[in-house]
Design a protein around this motif. Structure first.
Motif, mmCIF file in Angstrom:
data_model
loop_
_atom_site.group_PDB
_atom_site.id
_atom_site.type_symbol
_atom_site.label_atom_id
_atom_site.label_comp_id
_atom_site.label_asym_id
_atom_site.label_seq_id
_atom_site.Cartn_x
_atom_site.Cartn_y
_atom_site.Cartn_z
ATOM 1 N N THR A 148 47.592 39.378 -53.706
ATOM 2 C CA THR A 148 46.531 38.598 -55.432
ATOM 3 C C THR A 148 47.528 37.245 -55.873
ATOM 4 O OG1 THR A 148 48.104 40.448 -56.844
ATOM 5 C CG2 THR A 148 46.065 41.616 -55.749
ATOM 6 N N ARG A 149 47.229 37.196 -56.623
ATOM 7 C CA ARG A 149 46.997 36.294 -57.605
ATOM 8 C C ARG A 149 48.679 36.323 -57.788
ATOM 9 N NH1 ARG A 149 48.265 30.899 -56.276
ATOM 10 N NH2 ARG A 149 49.210 30.226 -58.632
ATOM 11 N N ASN A 150 48.427 37.442 -58.845
ATOM 12 C CA ASN A 150 50.929 38.275 -58.901
ATOM 13 C C ASN A 150 51.216 38.357 -58.144
ATOM 14 O OD1 ASN A 150 51.610 39.058 -61.256
ATOM 15 N ND2 ASN A 150 51.272 40.653 -60.816
ATOM 16 N N ASP A 151 51.202 39.059 -57.131
ATOM 17 C CA ASP A 151 52.321 39.488 -55.766
ATOM 18 C C ASP A 151 53.196 37.918 -55.170
ATOM 19 O OD1 ASP A 151 51.959 41.594 -56.369
ATOM 20 O OD2 ASP A 151 50.016 41.723 -54.080
#
Length: 172
Positions: A148-151
């Protein structure tokens, strides 16, 4: 009794070639000259060394002299044997399925067979890009983990945090 001793002259007739006969002789086919009708010392030495090394039987005339002093013989499968006058073995260039030629130094027929086998079993792409089959692409896609973008941002923040810490200099 006197005899006349005169010799009788025979009539002389010269035979001249007719124009059609001359033209026919000029039109006869001429066998092309295939090259020198002799073999060189390098060809004989290479053929003799090949027989002593238990290599496949190669006729003396199959060894072609090169301008640099070497002699080369080519097999029907594309493999090439090269021999220089001052060497004890042969240089073998065996083609592989990937389009490259493998260079091996051979001194016996067994080594030549091993070189040909290794070239036949070669799977190295030799610098060419790899093309995936549909099965390989599906397997690769299944092994890929989704991010994900957060990762991604968390991983980037951790790397920059590690590189921004100042290092202490040793005191003299």
């Amino acid at each position: 009794m006197s005899r006349k001793t005169a010799t009788k002259k025979r009539p002389t007739t010269r035979t001249t070639a007719t124009p059609t006969l001359t033209a026919a002789r000029a039109a006869l086919p001429v066998r092309p000259h295939p090259g020198p009708e002799f073999i060189t010392q390098q060809q004989m030495a290479a053929a003799y060394a090949a027989r002593l090394a238990n290599l496949p039987l190669i006729p003396i005339t199959a060894w072609q002299p090169q301008p640099d002093g070497t002699v080369c013989a080519t097999f029907p499968g594309g493999a090439t044997l090269t021999r220089t006058a001052d060497s004890t073995g042969f240089d073998a260039l065996t083609p592989c399925a990937q389009g490259a030629h493998h260079h091996n130094r051979v001194t016996t027929g067994t080594q030549l067979r091993h070189a040909a086998t290794a070239a036949d079993q070669c799977t190295n792409l030799h610098g060419r890009p790899r093309t995936l089959t549909l099965h390989q692409a599906a397997t690769t896609a299944a092994d890929t983990q989704a991010l994900t973008r957060n990762d991604i941002d968390t991983g980037l923040a951790q790397r920059t945090a590690d590189t921004e810490t100042p290092k202490e200099h040793p005191q003299p």
